[in-house]
Scaffold this motif. Structure first.
Motif, PDB file in Angstrom:
ATOM      1  N   GLN A 153      55.478   8.589  -3.391  1.00  6.87           N
ATOM      2  CA  GLN A 153      54.752   8.060  -2.249  1.00  6.87           C
ATOM      3  C   GLN A 153      54.482   7.074  -2.034  1.00  6.87           C
ATOM      4  N   LYS A 154      54.205   6.272  -0.873  1.00  9.54           N
ATOM      5  CA  LYS A 154      53.951   4.435   0.326  1.00  9.54           C
ATOM      6  C   LYS A 154      52.472   4.706  -0.993  1.00  9.54           C
ATOM      7  N   GLY A 155      52.050   3.969  -1.292  1.00 11.40           N
ATOM      8  CA  GLY A 155      50.765   3.437  -2.019  1.00 11.40           C
ATOM      9  C   GLY A 155      50.322   4.769  -2.824  1.00 11.40           C
ATOM     10  N   ASP A 156      51.525   5.337  -3.395  1.00 13.98           N
ATOM     11  CA  ASP A 156      51.621   6.423  -4.889  1.00 13.98           C
ATOM     12  C   ASP A 156      49.841   6.999  -4.300  1.00 13.98           C
ATOM     13  N   ILE A 157      49.608   7.447  -3.145  1.00 12.78           N
ATOM     14  CA  ILE A 157      48.886   8.640  -3.053  1.00 12.78           C
ATOM     15  C   ILE A 157      48.909   9.819  -3.942  1.00 12.78           C
ATOM     16  N   ILE A 158      48.023  10.327  -4.705  1.00 10.52           N
ATOM     17  CA  ILE A 158      48.334  11.558  -5.537  1.00 10.52           C
ATOM     18  C   ILE A 158      46.917  12.589  -4.349  1.00 10.52           C
ATOM     19  N   ALA A 159      46.136  13.009  -3.964  1.00 11.77           N
ATOM     20  CA  ALA A 159      45.541  13.327  -2.941  1.00 11.77           C
ATOM     21  C   ALA A 159      45.337  13.319  -1.940  1.00 11.77           C
ATOM     22  N   TYR A 160      44.761  13.930  -1.005  1.00 14.58           N
ATOM     23  CA  TYR A 160      44.309  13.480   0.122  1.00 14.58           C
ATOM     24  C   TYR A 160      42.406  14.571   0.673  1.00 14.58           C
ATOM     25  N   GLN A 161      41.454  13.740   0.464  1.00 16.10           N
ATOM     26  CA  GLN A 161      40.135  14.522   1.192  1.00 16.10           C
ATOM     27  C   GLN A 161      39.965  14.230   1.994  1.00 16.10           C
ATOM     28  N   VAL A 162      39.451  15.786   2.192  1.00 13.56           N
ATOM     29  CA  VAL A 162      38.735  15.971   3.974  1.00 13.56           C
ATOM     30  C   VAL A 162      37.080  15.721   3.718  1.00 13.56           C
ATOM     31  N   ARG A 163      36.265  14.882   4.819  1.00 18.51           N
ATOM     32  CA  ARG A 163      35.008  15.152   4.973  1.00 18.51           C
ATOM     33  C   ARG A 163      34.769  15.650   5.816  1.00 18.51           C
ATOM     34  N   GLN A 164      34.140  16.481   5.747  1.00 20.74           N
ATOM     35  CA  GLN A 164      33.286  17.018   7.298  1.00 20.74           C
ATOM     36  C   GLN A 164      31.702  17.474   7.058  1.00 20.74           C
ATOM     37  N   SER A 165      31.156  17.185   8.060  1.00 22.27           N
ATOM     38  CA  SER A 165      29.394  16.697   8.003  1.00 22.27           C
ATOM     39  C   SER A 165      29.237  17.154   8.834  1.00 22.27           C
ATOM     40  N   PHE A 166      28.204  18.340   9.518  1.00 24.87           N
ATOM     41  CA  PHE A 166      28.221  18.975  10.478  1.00 24.87           C
ATOM     42  C   PHE A 166      26.328  18.609  10.594  1.00 24.87           C
ATOM     43  N   SER A 195      37.088  27.823  -2.161  1.00 25.57           N
ATOM     44  CA  SER A 195      38.352  28.892  -1.837  1.00 25.57           C
ATOM     45  C   SER A 195      39.315  27.671  -1.725  1.00 25.57           C
ATOM     46  N   SER A 196      40.237  28.516  -1.511  1.00 27.12           N
ATOM     47  CA  SER A 196      42.328  28.025  -2.199  1.00 27.12           C
ATOM     48  C   SER A 196      42.715  28.414  -1.445  1.00 27.12           C
ATOM     49  N   TYR A 197      43.995  27.832  -1.452  1.00 30.97           N
ATOM     50  CA  TYR A 197      44.699  28.481  -0.998  1.00 30.97           C
ATOM     51  C   TYR A 197      46.225  27.772  -1.811  1.00 30.97           C
ATOM     52  N   GLU A 198      46.723  28.827  -2.377  1.00 28.82           N
ATOM     53  CA  GLU A 198      47.934  29.109  -3.289  1.00 28.82           C
ATOM     54  C   GLU A 198      48.054  28.098  -4.686  1.00 28.82           C
ATOM     55  N   CYS A 199      46.574  28.199  -4.845  1.00 24.25           N
ATOM     56  CA  CYS A 199      46.593  27.781  -6.399  1.00 24.25           C
ATOM     57  C   CYS A 199      45.259  28.701  -6.719  1.00 24.25           C
ATOM     58  N   PHE A 225      41.406  23.970   8.821  1.00 21.82           N
ATOM     59  CA  PHE A 225      41.589  22.614   8.645  1.00 21.82           C
ATOM     60  C   PHE A 225      42.381  22.088   7.824  1.00 21.82           C
ATOM     61  N   ALA A 226      42.482  22.263   6.977  1.00 21.51           N
ATOM     62  CA  ALA A 226      43.089  22.084   5.538  1.00 21.51           C
ATOM     63  C   ALA A 226      44.850  22.693   5.904  1.00 21.51           C
ATOM     64  N   LYS A 227      44.625  24.173   6.590  1.00 21.57           N
ATOM     65  CA  LYS A 227      45.297  25.484   6.781  1.00 21.57           C
ATOM     66  C   LYS A 227      46.746  24.160   7.972  1.00 21.57           C
ATOM     67  N   GLN A 228      46.082  23.741   9.191  1.00 25.06           N
ATOM     68  CA  GLN A 228      46.748  23.477   9.734  1.00 25.06           C
ATOM     69  C   GLN A 228      47.647  21.860   9.517  1.00 25.06           C
ATOM     70  N   PHE A 229      46.381  20.815   8.360  1.00 24.96           N
ATOM     71  CA  PHE A 229      47.019  19.731   7.439  1.00 24.96           C
ATOM     72  C   PHE A 229      48.253  19.692   7.624  1.00 24.96           C
ATOM     73  N   THR A 230      48.102  20.706   6.796  1.00 28.20           N
ATOM     74  CA  THR A 230      49.182  20.511   5.658  1.00 28.20           C
ATOM     75  C   THR A 230      50.287  21.991   6.153  1.00 28.20           C
ATOM     76  N   LYS A 231      50.041  22.397   7.323  1.00 29.26           N
ATOM     77  CA  LYS A 231      51.326  23.111   7.820  1.00 29.26           C
ATOM     78  C   LYS A 231      51.133  24.492   7.099  1.00 29.26           C
ATOM     79  N   GLY A 232      50.752  24.383   6.720  1.00 28.90           N
ATOM     80  CA  GLY A 232      50.644  25.863   5.529  1.00 28.90           C
ATOM     81  C   GLY A 232      51.868  26.092   4.462  1.00 28.90           C
ATOM     82  N   HIS A 290      51.430  23.370   2.094  1.00 25.91           N
ATOM     83  CA  HIS A 290      51.165  22.931   0.353  1.00 25.91           C
ATOM     84  C   HIS A 290      49.599  23.830   0.463  1.00 25.91           C
ATOM     85  N   ALA A 291      49.543  22.856  -1.061  1.00 25.58           N
ATOM     86  CA  ALA A 291      48.342  24.124  -1.760  1.00 25.58           C
ATOM     87  C   ALA A 291      46.773  23.443  -1.777  1.00 25.58           C
TER      88      ALA A 291
END
Length: 120
Positions: A69-82, A41-45, A99-106, A108-109
């Protein structure tokens, strides 16, 4: 209860930002792991062009602000395990999306790719 880990992603030696983003999003969207893309699924992309869209956003940010950005971060990966059977893959994708919507505060894509581990 989910175990959640946020991982910063950086440029790999000898690769461009675009190559690194393509590698990471291709892995995340792997149809063998995402029920043939049904668990993406995706948001704004657009998941089909997400790597190019993210690379363009990074170039535009640099052009407009002159800042990296400090350390030239190009993306974040979030891993959730159930735990197996705790929730359905579709529910896991919805939890990841929220989680991603809250993390990005809406602001960012993002894409959410739920990998399903099949036990044989």
């Amino acid at each position: 209860m989910a175990a959640t880990r946020v991982i910063t992603m950086h440029i790999n030696k000898g690769k461009t930002v675009a190559q690194c983003l393509a590698d990471r999003t291709d892995y995340a969207k792997n149809p063998d792991k995402t029920d043939n893309g049904q668990l993406v699924s995706s948001y704004e992309c657009n998941p089909d062009t997400v790597d190019a869209e993210f690379a363009l956003s990074k170039r535009e940010y640099l052009k407009n602000t002159g800042r990296t950005q400090k350390g030239d971060i190009i993306a974040y990966q979030v891993r959730q395990s159930f735990k197996p059977g705790e929730i359905t893959p579709e529910e896991a994708n919805a939890v990841g999306y929220e989680f991603a919507k809250q993390f990005t505060k809406g602001n960012h894509a993002f894409i959410v790719c739920t990998h399903v581990a099949y036990l044989w």
